[in-house]
Design a protein around this motif. Structure first.
Motif, PDB file in Angstrom:
ATOM      1  N   MET A 233       0.827  -1.188   0.000  1.00  0.00           N
ATOM      2  CA  MET A 233       0.000   0.000   0.000  1.00  0.00           C
ATOM      3  C   MET A 233       0.869   1.248   0.000  1.00  0.00           C
ATOM      4  SD  MET A 233      -3.265  -0.479   2.479  1.00  0.00           S
ATOM      5  CE  MET A 233      -3.983  -2.092   2.586  1.00  0.00           C
ATOM      6  N   GLU A 234       0.297   2.288  -0.587  1.00  0.00           N
ATOM      7  CA  GLU A 234       1.013   3.560  -0.630  1.00  0.00           C
ATOM      8  C   GLU A 234       1.139   4.164   0.766  1.00  0.00           C
ATOM      9  OE1 GLU A 234       0.025   6.577  -3.591  1.00  0.00           O
ATOM     10  OE2 GLU A 234      -1.266   5.058  -4.504  1.00  0.00           O
ATOM     11  N   GLU A 235       2.201   4.941   0.936  1.00  0.00           N
ATOM     12  CA  GLU A 235       2.414   5.614   2.209  1.00  0.00           C
ATOM     13  C   GLU A 235       1.378   6.720   2.390  1.00  0.00           C
ATOM     14  OE1 GLU A 235       5.997   8.009   4.389  1.00  0.00           O
ATOM     15  OE2 GLU A 235       6.500   6.421   2.974  1.00  0.00           O
ATOM     16  N   LEU A 236       0.974   6.927   3.618  1.00  0.00           N
ATOM     17  CA  LEU A 236      -0.027   7.949   3.921  1.00  0.00           C
ATOM     18  C   LEU A 236       0.631   9.274   4.288  1.00  0.00           C
ATOM     19  CD1 LEU A 236      -2.469   5.914   6.208  1.00  0.00           C
ATOM     20  CD2 LEU A 236      -2.532   6.196   3.728  1.00  0.00           C
ATOM     21  N   THR A 237      -0.076  10.366   3.966  1.00  0.00           N
ATOM     22  CA  THR A 237       0.377  11.694   4.364  1.00  0.00           C
ATOM     23  C   THR A 237       0.079  11.867   5.855  1.00  0.00           C
ATOM     24  OG1 THR A 237      -1.754  12.775   3.970  1.00  0.00           O
ATOM     25  CG2 THR A 237      -0.249  12.583   2.070  1.00  0.00           C
ATOM     26  N   PRO A 238       0.712  12.841   6.503  1.00  0.00           N
ATOM     27  CA  PRO A 238       0.414  13.083   7.922  1.00  0.00           C
ATOM     28  C   PRO A 238      -1.075  13.334   8.179  1.00  0.00           C
ATOM     29  CG  PRO A 238       2.426  14.217   7.321  1.00  0.00           C
ATOM     30  CD  PRO A 238       1.835  13.678   6.040  1.00  0.00           C
ATOM     31  N   GLN A 239      -1.739  14.079   7.289  1.00  0.00           N
ATOM     32  CA  GLN A 239      -3.173  14.350   7.451  1.00  0.00           C
ATOM     33  C   GLN A 239      -3.991  13.068   7.321  1.00  0.00           C
ATOM     34  OE1 GLN A 239      -4.494  17.487   4.788  1.00  0.00           O
ATOM     35  NE2 GLN A 239      -5.179  18.697   6.510  1.00  0.00           N
ATOM     36  N   GLU A 240      -3.623  12.215   6.376  1.00  0.00           N
ATOM     37  CA  GLU A 240      -4.333  10.948   6.203  1.00  0.00           C
ATOM     38  C   GLU A 240      -4.159  10.058   7.430  1.00  0.00           C
ATOM     39  OE1 GLU A 240      -4.190  10.375   1.347  1.00  0.00           O
ATOM     40  OE2 GLU A 240      -2.468   9.761   2.563  1.00  0.00           O
ATOM     41  N   LYS A 241      -2.958  10.043   7.972  1.00  0.00           N
ATOM     42  CA  LYS A 241      -2.704   9.251   9.181  1.00  0.00           C
ATOM     43  C   LYS A 241      -3.563   9.752  10.345  1.00  0.00           C
ATOM     44  CE  LYS A 241       2.053   7.988   8.087  1.00  0.00           C
ATOM     45  NZ  LYS A 241       3.464   8.209   8.411  1.00  0.00           N
ATOM     46  N   ARG A 242      -3.666  11.046  10.476  1.00  0.00           N
ATOM     47  CA  ARG A 242      -4.465  11.623  11.563  1.00  0.00           C
ATOM     48  C   ARG A 242      -5.932  11.268  11.383  1.00  0.00           C
ATOM     49  NH1 ARG A 242      -5.960  17.007  13.732  1.00  0.00           N
ATOM     50  NH2 ARG A 242      -6.508  16.470  15.864  1.00  0.00           N
ATOM     51  N   LEU A 243      -6.424  11.348  10.151  1.00  0.00           N
ATOM     52  CA  LEU A 243      -7.816  10.997   9.890  1.00  0.00           C
ATOM     53  C   LEU A 243      -8.078   9.531  10.247  1.00  0.00           C
ATOM     54  CD1 LEU A 243     -10.668  11.453   8.931  1.00  0.00           C
ATOM     55  CD2 LEU A 243      -9.855  11.225   6.574  1.00  0.00           C
TER      56      LEU A 243
ATOM     57  N   LEU B 201     -12.517  18.433  13.820  1.00  0.00           N
ATOM     58  CA  LEU B 201     -11.447  17.867  14.642  1.00  0.00           C
ATOM     59  C   LEU B 201     -10.091  18.009  13.949  1.00  0.00           C
ATOM     60  CD1 LEU B 201     -12.903  14.534  16.084  1.00  0.00           C
ATOM     61  CD2 LEU B 201     -12.407  16.634  17.317  1.00  0.00           C
ATOM     62  N   LEU B 202     -10.090  17.861  12.628  1.00  0.00           N
ATOM     63  CA  LEU B 202      -8.854  17.975  11.862  1.00  0.00           C
ATOM     64  C   LEU B 202      -8.471  19.425  11.575  1.00  0.00           C
ATOM     65  CD1 LEU B 202      -9.531  15.104   9.316  1.00  0.00           C
ATOM     66  CD2 LEU B 202      -7.657  15.167  10.957  1.00  0.00           C
ATOM     67  N   GLY B 203      -9.410  20.343  11.771  1.00  0.00           N
ATOM     68  CA  GLY B 203      -9.152  21.755  11.483  1.00  0.00           C
ATOM     69  C   GLY B 203      -9.074  22.039   9.999  1.00  0.00           C
TER      70      GLY B 203
ATOM     71  N   SER C 281     -11.758  15.027   0.148  1.00  0.00           N
ATOM     72  CA  SER C 281     -10.577  14.692  -0.670  1.00  0.00           C
ATOM     73  C   SER C 281      -9.685  13.695   0.063  1.00  0.00           C
ATOM     74  CB  SER C 281      -9.777  15.941  -1.014  1.00  0.00           C
ATOM     75  OG  SER C 281     -10.513  16.784  -1.855  1.00  0.00           O
ATOM     76  N   LEU C 282      -9.517  13.882   1.365  1.00  0.00           N
ATOM     77  CA  LEU C 282      -8.714  12.951   2.165  1.00  0.00           C
ATOM     78  C   LEU C 282      -9.339  11.554   2.160  1.00  0.00           C
ATOM     79  CD1 LEU C 282      -7.747  14.981   5.362  1.00  0.00           C
ATOM     80  CD2 LEU C 282      -6.212  14.116   3.612  1.00  0.00           C
ATOM     81  N   VAL C 283     -10.655  11.484   2.341  1.00  0.00           N
ATOM     82  CA  VAL C 283     -11.346  10.198   2.337  1.00  0.00           C
ATOM     83  C   VAL C 283     -11.155   9.515   0.984  1.00  0.00           C
ATOM     84  CG1 VAL C 283     -13.613   9.078   2.396  1.00  0.00           C
ATOM     85  CG2 VAL C 283     -13.028  10.802   4.107  1.00  0.00           C
ATOM     86  N   GLU C 284     -11.345  10.253  -0.085  1.00  0.00           N
ATOM     87  CA  GLU C 284     -11.184   9.681  -1.424  1.00  0.00           C
ATOM     88  C   GLU C 284      -9.752   9.203  -1.650  1.00  0.00           C
ATOM     89  OE1 GLU C 284     -12.082   8.081  -4.888  1.00  0.00           O
ATOM     90  OE2 GLU C 284     -13.532   8.894  -3.471  1.00  0.00           O
ATOM     91  N   GLY C 285      -8.771   9.989  -1.196  1.00  0.00           N
ATOM     92  CA  GLY C 285      -7.369   9.594  -1.329  1.00  0.00           C
ATOM     93  C   GLY C 285      -7.063   8.308  -0.571  1.00  0.00           C
ATOM     94  N   LEU C 286      -7.621   8.181   0.630  1.00  0.00           N
ATOM     95  CA  LEU C 286      -7.414   6.967   1.421  1.00  0.00           C
ATOM     96  C   LEU C 286      -8.039   5.756   0.738  1.00  0.00           C
ATOM     97  CD1 LEU C 286      -7.979   8.431   4.980  1.00  0.00           C
ATOM     98  CD2 LEU C 286      -5.890   7.324   4.170  1.00  0.00           C
TER      99      LEU C 286
END
Length: 72
Positions: free
Chosen positions: A1-11, A31-33, A41-46
């Motif tokens: 699997m691809e590596e996650l961005t810091p924002q994706e990890k937090r989500l 919560l994420l600010g 976009s984060l959900v779709e990326g994940l």
């Protein structure tokens, strides 16, 4: 699997496990600010990266980490 961005990890850490624990997108984006558009976009990326993120339009409405095959 691809590596996650810091924002994706937090989500991922904020998403509840299981459909019965779904959380509203507005609540999670606050919560994420971030703006809701960024949240979507984060959900779709994940999802593109192979993470199983479910969403429900019935109560409880919101987003969650898929807990089992039934929820996929």
């Amino acid at each position: 699997m691809e590596e996650l961005t810091p924002q994706e990890k937090r989500l991922i850490t904020l998403l509840p496990r299981g459909k019965e624990n779904a959380r509203n997108g507005t609540y999670l984006s606050r919560l994420l600010g971030i703006e809701r558009r960024t949240f979507f976009s984060l959900v779709e990326g994940l999802r593109r990266k192979g993470r199983f993120i479910g969403s429900s339009r019935k109560n409880p409405k919101g987003y969650y980490l898929v807990a089992n095959e039934e929820e996929k």
